[in-house]
Design a protein around this motif. Structure first.
Motif, mmCIF file in Angstrom:
data_model
loop_
_atom_site.group_PDB
_atom_site.id
_atom_site.type_symbol
_atom_site.label_atom_id
_atom_site.label_comp_id
_atom_site.label_asym_id
_atom_site.label_seq_id
_atom_site.Cartn_x
_atom_site.Cartn_y
_atom_site.Cartn_z
ATOM 1 N N LYS A 70 0.841 -1.204 0.000
ATOM 2 C CA LYS A 70 0.000 0.000 0.000
ATOM 3 C C LYS A 70 0.876 1.253 0.000
ATOM 4 C CE LYS A 70 -3.842 2.397 0.612
ATOM 5 N NZ LYS A 70 -4.776 2.033 1.700
ATOM 6 N N ALA A 71 1.910 1.269 0.841
ATOM 7 C CA ALA A 71 2.801 2.431 0.895
ATOM 8 C C ALA A 71 3.563 2.601 -0.415
ATOM 9 C CB ALA A 71 3.771 2.289 2.066
ATOM 10 N N ILE A 72 3.990 1.483 -1.012
ATOM 11 C CA ILE A 72 4.697 1.553 -2.289
ATOM 12 C C ILE A 72 3.800 2.132 -3.366
ATOM 13 C CG2 ILE A 72 5.756 0.163 -4.114
ATOM 14 C CD1 ILE A 72 6.579 -1.843 -1.910
ATOM 15 N N GLU A 291 -0.192 11.427 7.187
ATOM 16 C CA GLU A 291 -0.390 10.055 7.633
ATOM 17 C C GLU A 291 -1.654 9.464 7.021
ATOM 18 O OE1 GLU A 291 -0.640 12.611 10.014
ATOM 19 O OE2 GLU A 291 1.532 12.815 10.298
ATOM 20 N N PHE A 292 -1.580 8.182 6.691
ATOM 21 C CA PHE A 292 -2.732 7.454 6.168
ATOM 22 C C PHE A 292 -2.867 6.136 6.918
ATOM 23 C CE2 PHE A 292 0.802 5.598 3.947
ATOM 24 C CZ PHE A 292 0.453 4.276 3.714
ATOM 25 N N ALA A 293 -4.053 5.538 6.832
ATOM 26 C CA ALA A 293 -4.299 4.269 7.502
ATOM 27 C C ALA A 293 -3.635 3.135 6.729
ATOM 28 C CB ALA A 293 -5.802 4.027 7.628
ATOM 29 N N ARG A 294 -2.884 2.298 7.405
ATOM 30 C CA ARG A 294 -2.196 1.196 6.759
ATOM 31 C C ARG A 294 -3.209 0.192 6.219
ATOM 32 N NH1 ARG A 294 1.710 -1.511 8.851
ATOM 33 N NH2 ARG A 294 2.436 -0.005 10.392
ATOM 34 N N LEU A 295 -2.755 -0.640 5.321
ATOM 35 C CA LEU A 295 -3.592 -1.691 4.756
ATOM 36 C C LEU A 295 -3.565 -2.893 5.699
ATOM 37 C CD1 LEU A 295 -5.285 -2.876 2.450
ATOM 38 C CD2 LEU A 295 -3.170 -3.598 1.359
#
Length: 589
Positions: A70-72, A291-295
Motif C-alpha cells: 500500500k505504501a509503495i 499520515e494514512f491508515a495502513r492496509l
C-alpha cells in the motif's frame, strides 16, 4: 519522472492535498542539485524538474509484505500521477538487524510491483547511512544552538523521569550542562570512548509537553555494531525519529507519506526541520508529513516478529511460502503485481484504521486474471471413466477457447479417448437431490466432447469406486449439428488418461482460521489452519504446461500457477492461487 497528468480515481485525501499544493505553486521555487544534500548544496542547484518528491523508506530488516505494498503504490503512484519522482530509501540506522539480503529482496519486490526510482537524469536509490556525516554535523549544530544535550542517565532513569501520558516529565540533571561539555561528550561517543547504553544525545524541547514524543527525545545512542554498509566507521547511530525528517529534507521530499502510527511524531518531525532550517542546514520549502491508515487484511499477520517466528519454527516453508502475506509469498502463490496494485487502488487512502476482508485480495486477483489467463482442465482427485462403446485405440481432436474473453488468443486442442480422468466428485453411486452429474442411468455432457450415459461402476475390496463406465452418444459432439439433440443438465470436465500430464498440485488456503489471529490477547499460533496446504497428485490437460509463474484458470477449479522455484516440464509443481469463488464468505473487519 512522468509528465503531469490528471489524477485518476479513486480519489483520496492525499491527492487533494497534493493538488492544492501544486495549484498554490508551493514548490515552484524549490531547487534540486541532482542529489541529496544540505541547504548550501541544494540552493546552488537548478529548479527542481520534479513537481513533487515522495519516498518509500523501508528498513532492510525483513521481507516486504502486503501492508508495504500500500505504501509503495501510494508513494510511487502519486509521484507518477502528479509529474514527480519517488525515491527508494533504505532506513538503515539499526545495524544489528539489517542485512544486504533484505536490501536486495526489497529492490526486487518494488521492481516486481511495477515501480522504478530512475529518471533520465537521476537514480533515486538512497540509504540513510549515506547521510550519517550530515546528521552528525547537524547534531553538533543543535548542541551549539542550545537545542540538544548529552544525557548520561541510564535508560531506566530516563524512562522514570519521562512521565506518563497524563503526567508531565522531569528535567534530566544533565539538561542544562554547557554546550561545549555536551559537544565534547558527543565527540567521545563518536570516537568509541563510551560503552553501549552509557549516554545518549537528546533534543531539548519540553519535558512537560502533553505530547510525550516532545519530552526531550533521544537523537543518538551508542551502539558498537558493524553496519552492513559503513562497517565499523560509526559507533553511534541516529534514532529513526531523528533520522527520518533529516533524510526527507536532504532528499528534497515534498510529501512525506507515513502510516498513522507516526502521527504523534509529526510535531517532533516539524520541530527538527524548523530548527535545522533556522541554523541554515536545510533548504526550504521543507517537507511535510502526512499520515494514512495502513492496509490491514483479515486472516493474516504482518508483524515482522511474528512472520519471523512462523518461518524459524517451521510453520511455513520460508519467506516465500505461498501462504504468507509477504510479496514473495504472494508472487509464488500466483498473485500478480497488477492484482496487488488493484487492491491498493480500491482501498484508497483514508485517516481511519480498518481491516479489509481477505476476500477483497482474492477478488482482485480474479478480476485481473479472468480476462488474460489461459483456460485449461486439471483433475485434482482423479477417477477413471471408461467409455465402453468407444474403440480402444481411437482418438479424436477436441477444441476449446484459450480465453473466452479474447478470441484472438485462439483455440487449444486436446484428444478424446476411450479412457478419461474425471473428478471423483463428479460421480455419485447414490446421488443427493439436484445432483446433475454422473450416476447410474444419468446422462451428462463431457465438456467440449460428447454426451454420455453412465452404465456401471467398479468398486475395490474396501468399497471404494475405482472406475466408472459409460457409453457415448454419437453425433452429440460439441460444435457439431447434433450437439443439442440430447438435452442434459450436467457438464463435467475431463482429460484423456493416455495423454494427461501428471502433476503435483498444492492446494493453498488461508494460513489462519481466525479473521484476527493476533487481535487482543490471542496467541496467533493457536489459529493456524491445518488445511492451509494440501498436496494432491493430479492430471493436467495435455499441452497446457507453461513456464513457471504462468497463470491458468483450471475450469471449475480456480486460478493456478506453476511454482516459480520448483516446477519443471518434467515434474510440474502447481500452486492454487485462489478458487473461482469465495468459499469462506465475507467476514466483517
Amino acid at each position: 519522472m512522468t509528465s503531469p497528468t490528471t489524477p485518476t480515481p479513486p480519489a483520496n485525501f492525499l491527492r487533494h492535498i497534493i493538488d492544492a499544493d501544486l495549484r498554490a505553486d508551493r514548490y515552484q521555487d524549490k531547487r534540486w542539485s541532482g542529489k541529496p544534500g544540505p541547504a548550501r548544496q541544494q540552493q546552488a542547484g537548478e529548479l527542481d524538474p520534479a513537481r513533487i518528491r515522495t519516498r518509500f523508506p523501508p528498513e532492510p530488516n525483513g521481507y516486504l509484505h502486503i501492508g508495504h505494498a500500500k505504501a509503495i503504490c501510494l508513494n510511487f503512484g502519486l509521484a507518477r500521477d502528479f509529474g514527480g519522482v519517488c525515491h527508494l530509501r533504505f532506513d538503515d540506522t539499526n545495524p544489528e538487524k539489517e542485512e544486504q539480503e533484505y536490501v536486495d529482496a526489497i529492490i526486487e519486490a518494488v521492481h516486481w510491483l511495477g515501480f522504478d526510482w530512475k529518471t533520465p537524469t537521476e537514480e533515486n536509490l538512497y540509504f540513510a547511512s549515506d547521510y550519517f556525516d550530515d546528521m552528525y554535523d547537524f547534531a553538533e549544530a543543535l548542541i551549539a544552538a542550545g537545542h540538544a544535550y548529552v544525557d548520561e542517565q541510564s535508560a531506566e532513569q530516563i524512562r522514570a523521569l519521562r512521565g506518563t501520558l497524563t503526567e508531565g516529565g522531569q528535567n534530566s540533571p544533565f539538561r542544562d550542562r554547557p554546550a561545549d561539555e555536551s559537544l565534547a561528550r558527543l565527540r567521545e561517543m563518536r570516537d568509541g570512548q563510551h560503552p553501549d547504553g552509557s549516554m545518549v544525545l537528546r533534543a531539548k524541547i519540553d519535558m512537560k509537553s502533553p505530547n510525550i514524543n516532545l519530552r526531550d527525545p533521544v537523537l543518538y545512542r551508542v551502539r558498537h555494531a558493524t553496519h552492513h554498509r559503513t562497517g565499523n566507521k560509526w559507533c553511534i547511530y541516529p534514532m529513526y525519529s531523528w533520522a527520518h525528517p533529516v533524510e526527507d529534507a536532504l532528499e528534497g521530499i515534498t510529501h512525506s507519506i507515513c502510516t498513522l502510527e507516526f502521527e504523534d511524531q509529526r510535531p517532533f518531525y516539524d520541530w527538527i526541520l524548523a530548527r535545522l532550517a533556522e541554523l541554515g542546514k536545510l533548504a526550504e520549502p521543507l517537507p511535510h508529513q502526512y499520515e494514512f491508515a495502513r492496509l490491514n487484511l483479515s486472516y493474516i499477520v504482518t508483524s515482522k516478529r511474528k512472520l519471523l517466528q512462523l518461518v524459524r519454527e517451521g510453520h511455513v516453508d520460508g519467506w516465500d511460502d505461498p501462504r504468507l502475506p509477504t510479496l514473495f509469498g504472494l508472487r509464488r502463490r500466483g498473485y500478480t503485481a497488477a492484482s496487488i496494485r488493484l487492491l491498493c487502488d480500491r482501498s484508497g487512502a483514508s485517516k481511519s484504521d480498518s481491516r479489509l476482508d481477505y476476500s477483497l485480495l482474492e477478488q482482485a486477483v480474479r478480476d485481473d486474471l479472468d480476462p488474460i489467463a489461459a483456460r485449461s482442465v486439471a483433475v485434482l482427485d482423479p477417477l477413471k471413466l471408461v467409455i465402453t462403446n468407444y474403440p480402444e485405440d481411437a482418438e479424436e481432436p477436441c477444441t476449446a477457447q484459450i480465453n473466452p474473453h479474447n478470441a484472438e488468443a485462439g483455440l487449444r486442442h486436446f484428444p478424446f479417448t476411450r479412457e478419461l480422468w474425471i473428478e471423483r466428485d463428479d460421480f455419485r453411486e447414490d446421488p443427493p437431490k439436484k445432483y446433475f452429474r454422473l450416476f447410474p442411468g444419468n446422462t451428462v455432457r463431457l465438456k467440449y466432447a460428447y454426451v454420455i450415459k453412465c452404465t456401471d461402476f467398479v468398486k475395490d475390496a474396501d468399497g471404494n469406486v475405482t472406475e466408472v463406465h459409460a457409453e457415448y452418444i454419437p453425433d452429440t459432439k460439441s460444435g457439431t449439428p447434433g450437439a443439442d439433440s440430447v438435452k442434459v443438465k450436467g457438464n463435467i470436465t475431463w482429460v484423456s488418461a493416455r495423454h494427461a500430464i501428471p502433476a503435483t498440485i498444492h492446494l493453498y488456503d488461508r494460513l489462519f482460521t481466525d479473521p484476527h489471529p493476533d487481535g487482543g490477547d490471542k496467541e496467533f499460533l493457536d489459529f493456524i489452519n491445518p488445511n492451509s496446504k494440501r498436496t494432491v497428485q493430479g492430471w493436467l490437460e495435455p499441452g497446457s504446461y507453461a513456464a513457471p509463474g504462468t497463470a491458468w484458470q483450471f475450469e471449475r477449479l480456480g486460478y493456478f500457477t506453476a511454482d516459480r522455484e520448483t516446477s519443471t516440464p518434467e515434474n510440474p509443481i502447481i500452486n492454487r492461487t485462489v478458487t473461482l469463488r469465495d468459499s469462506w464468505g465475507t467476514t466483517a473487519g
